[in-house]
Scaffold this motif. Structure first.
Motif, PDB file in Angstrom:
ATOM      1  N   THR A 274       0.810  -1.225   0.000  1.00  0.00           N
ATOM      2  CA  THR A 274       0.000   0.000   0.000  1.00  0.00           C
ATOM      3  C   THR A 274       0.834   1.261   0.000  1.00  0.00           C
ATOM      4  N   GLY A 275       2.103   1.152   0.373  1.00  0.00           N
ATOM      5  CA  GLY A 275       2.942   2.338   0.471  1.00  0.00           C
ATOM      6  C   GLY A 275       2.579   3.208   1.652  1.00  0.00           C
ATOM      7  N   SER A 276       1.945   2.610   2.654  1.00  0.00           N
ATOM      8  CA  SER A 276       1.504   3.373   3.824  1.00  0.00           C
ATOM      9  C   SER A 276       1.811   2.604   5.100  1.00  0.00           C
ATOM     10  N   GLY A 277       2.227   3.333   6.129  1.00  0.00           N
ATOM     11  CA  GLY A 277       2.499   2.706   7.410  1.00  0.00           C
ATOM     12  C   GLY A 277       1.286   2.609   8.306  1.00  0.00           C
ATOM     13  N   ASP A 278       0.310   3.498   8.115  1.00  0.00           N
ATOM     14  CA  ASP A 278      -0.889   3.524   8.958  1.00  0.00           C
ATOM     15  C   ASP A 278      -2.088   3.051   8.149  1.00  0.00           C
ATOM     16  N   LEU A 279      -2.745   2.002   8.648  1.00  0.00           N
ATOM     17  CA  LEU A 279      -3.839   1.382   7.912  1.00  0.00           C
ATOM     18  C   LEU A 279      -5.059   1.189   8.798  1.00  0.00           C
ATOM     19  N   ASP A 280      -6.234   1.430   8.224  1.00  0.00           N
ATOM     20  CA  ASP A 280      -7.484   1.107   8.892  1.00  0.00           C
ATOM     21  C   ASP A 280      -7.921  -0.282   8.449  1.00  0.00           C
ATOM     22  N   THR A 281      -8.260  -1.137   9.415  1.00  0.00           N
ATOM     23  CA  THR A 281      -8.695  -2.496   9.109  1.00  0.00           C
ATOM     24  C   THR A 281     -10.210  -2.570   9.086  1.00  0.00           C
ATOM     25  N   ARG A 282     -10.762  -3.120   8.004  1.00  0.00           N
ATOM     26  CA  ARG A 282     -12.206  -3.295   7.868  1.00  0.00           C
ATOM     27  C   ARG A 282     -12.525  -4.781   8.008  1.00  0.00           C
ATOM     28  N   VAL A 283     -13.217  -5.149   9.069  1.00  0.00           N
ATOM     29  CA  VAL A 283     -13.544  -6.550   9.320  1.00  0.00           C
ATOM     30  C   VAL A 283     -14.962  -6.816   8.846  1.00  0.00           C
ATOM     31  N   ASN A 284     -15.117  -7.786   7.947  1.00  0.00           N
ATOM     32  CA  ASN A 284     -16.425  -8.099   7.392  1.00  0.00           C
ATOM     33  C   ASN A 284     -17.019  -9.378   7.959  1.00  0.00           C
ATOM     34  N   SER A 285     -16.230 -10.158   8.670  1.00  0.00           N
ATOM     35  CA  SER A 285     -16.745 -11.419   9.182  1.00  0.00           C
ATOM     36  C   SER A 285     -15.902 -11.893  10.349  1.00  0.00           C
ATOM     37  N   THR A 286     -16.543 -12.382  11.411  1.00  0.00           N
ATOM     38  CA  THR A 286     -15.798 -13.035  12.484  1.00  0.00           C
ATOM     39  C   THR A 286     -15.337 -14.396  11.989  1.00  0.00           C
ATOM     40  N   THR A 287     -14.371 -14.953  12.675  1.00  0.00           N
ATOM     41  CA  THR A 287     -13.884 -16.279  12.302  1.00  0.00           C
ATOM     42  C   THR A 287     -15.017 -17.300  12.330  1.00  0.00           C
ATOM     43  N   GLU A 288     -15.842 -17.261  13.372  1.00  0.00           N
ATOM     44  CA  GLU A 288     -16.921 -18.237  13.511  1.00  0.00           C
ATOM     45  C   GLU A 288     -17.911 -18.141  12.347  1.00  0.00           C
ATOM     46  N   HIS A 289     -18.297 -16.909  11.993  1.00  0.00           N
ATOM     47  CA  HIS A 289     -19.258 -16.741  10.902  1.00  0.00           C
ATOM     48  C   HIS A 289     -18.648 -17.161   9.567  1.00  0.00           C
ATOM     49  N   LEU A 290     -17.381 -16.813   9.333  1.00  0.00           N
ATOM     50  CA  LEU A 290     -16.720 -17.178   8.088  1.00  0.00           C
ATOM     51  C   LEU A 290     -16.635 -18.695   7.954  1.00  0.00           C
ATOM     52  N   VAL A 291     -16.224 -19.373   9.021  1.00  0.00           N
ATOM     53  CA  VAL A 291     -16.098 -20.832   8.981  1.00  0.00           C
ATOM     54  C   VAL A 291     -17.454 -21.489   8.754  1.00  0.00           C
ATOM     55  N   ASP A 292     -18.474 -21.044   9.469  1.00  0.00           N
ATOM     56  CA  ASP A 292     -19.812 -21.612   9.296  1.00  0.00           C
ATOM     57  C   ASP A 292     -20.313 -21.411   7.863  1.00  0.00           C
ATOM     58  N   SER A 293     -20.055 -20.240   7.308  1.00  0.00           N
ATOM     59  CA  SER A 293     -20.507 -19.940   5.946  1.00  0.00           C
ATOM     60  C   SER A 293     -19.788 -20.799   4.920  1.00  0.00           C
ATOM     61  N   LEU A 294     -18.477 -20.958   5.082  1.00  0.00           N
ATOM     62  CA  LEU A 294     -17.713 -21.767   4.140  1.00  0.00           C
ATOM     63  C   LEU A 294     -18.076 -23.239   4.242  1.00  0.00           C
ATOM     64  N   LYS A 295     -18.361 -23.712   5.439  1.00  0.00           N
ATOM     65  CA  LYS A 295     -18.789 -25.106   5.595  1.00  0.00           C
ATOM     66  C   LYS A 295     -20.124 -25.343   4.898  1.00  0.00           C
ATOM     67  N   ALA A 296     -21.026 -24.394   5.035  1.00  0.00           N
ATOM     68  CA  ALA A 296     -22.321 -24.520   4.373  1.00  0.00           C
ATOM     69  C   ALA A 296     -22.161 -24.462   2.856  1.00  0.00           C
ATOM     70  N   ASP A 297     -21.288 -23.566   2.374  1.00  0.00           N
ATOM     71  CA  ASP A 297     -21.075 -23.406   0.939  1.00  0.00           C
ATOM     72  C   ASP A 297     -20.435 -24.632   0.302  1.00  0.00           C
ATOM     73  N   LEU A 298     -19.686 -25.394   1.088  1.00  0.00           N
ATOM     74  CA  LEU A 298     -18.989 -26.551   0.537  1.00  0.00           C
ATOM     75  C   LEU A 298     -19.956 -27.600  -0.002  1.00  0.00           C
ATOM     76  N   ARG A 299     -21.191 -27.544   0.444  1.00  0.00           N
ATOM     77  CA  ARG A 299     -22.201 -28.499  -0.024  1.00  0.00           C
ATOM     78  C   ARG A 299     -22.768 -28.081  -1.376  1.00  0.00           C
ATOM     79  N   SER A 300     -22.381 -26.891  -1.859  1.00  0.00           N
ATOM     80  CA  SER A 300     -22.876 -26.410  -3.153  1.00  0.00           C
ATOM     81  C   SER A 300     -21.772 -25.613  -3.847  1.00  0.00           C
ATOM     82  N   VAL A 301     -20.906 -26.309  -4.576  1.00  0.00           N
ATOM     83  CA  VAL A 301     -19.743 -25.702  -5.221  1.00  0.00           C
ATOM     84  C   VAL A 301     -20.013 -25.566  -6.719  1.00  0.00           C
TER      85      VAL A 301
END
Length: 223
Positions: free
Chosen positions: A53-80
């Motif tokens: 990025t060429g920058s030392g200071d960054l704002d982090t944008r979190v769109n999903s907790t680990t638990e929600h991401l894992v649950d979503s990916l597990k559900a999605d694996l049944r429909s690829v």
């Protein structure tokens, strides 16, 4: 057998040195359980992100907790194939409209064949394959899921996709720049595979980025 150029070997060696020289190990930089996007300072991920990025200071944008991401990916694996999940983003504090990095993840069929846009370079990082260009990097990796999801994971690849420089035109990109992007994608993909509990532990080694030759075009059958 693929022949790797001297420049590519030097680039790969430089990335290994960069990761090793970071202020803490990759293991030390694991994210908090509730936040897969947290990046420790110092860490290899932080050093790569600053160079990208060429920058030392960054704002982090979190769109999903680990638990929600894992649950979503597990559900999605049944429909690829599945739709991508926007996982997290990083925006330079003094440059809100550009220079940002975004990460998304999805499942794709193992039979999926990548179409390489003009300017894209095929890459391999410790068994994860994908591509890199001036706008981002994509890596696809085998993830052997535990339990009753194992059979579904035998037919899918985890695709981790980073978009770089959104809203900003980047000029004078070098292969070393693209390799840094790919190394960062790899380290963030490792977080996803660890959260999912991939039994084959596919991304446990430090990233070594290798450029591959472009695939030979399939000839068009003559009528």
């Amino acid at each position: 057998m693929t022949t790797i150029s001297t420049a590519a070997k030097r680039s790969a060696l430089a990335l290994v040195c960069l990761v090793a020289a970071a202020g803490c190990s990759v293991e030390d930089a694991k994210p908090r359980a509730a936040d897969p996007c947290a990046i420790a300072d110092p860490s290899a991920e932080r050093d790569l992100l600053r160079q990208i990025t060429g920058s030392g200071d960054l704002d982090t944008r979190v769109n999903s907790t680990t638990e929600h991401l894992v649950d979503s990916l597990k559900a999605d694996l049944r429909s690829v194939p599945s739709s991508p999940w926007l996982m997290c983003g990083y925006v330079p504090t003094q440059q809100k409209s550009g220079g940002r990095v975004q990460l998304q993840v999805r499942w794709q069929s193992r039979e999926y064949r990548e179409q390489f846009p003009t300017g894209s370079v095929p890459v391999e990082v410790n068994g994860a394959f994908g591509r890199s260009d001036d706008t981002g990097s994509v890596l696809r990796v085998r993830c052997d899921m535990p339990g009753d999801l194992r059979s579904q994971s035998d037919h899918a690849l985890l695709s981790v996709e980073e978009s770089f420089g959104i809203g900003a035109t980047r000029t004078n990109m070098t292969q070393a720049d693209r390799d840094r992007q790919t190394a960062f994608t790899y380290l963030m993909a490792r977080r996803v595979t660890e959260a999912l509990g991939c039994e084959n532990k596919p991304l446990k080694r430090a990233p070594v980025v290798k450029q591959l030759p472009l695939p030979t075009p399939t000839p068009t059958p003559t009528p």
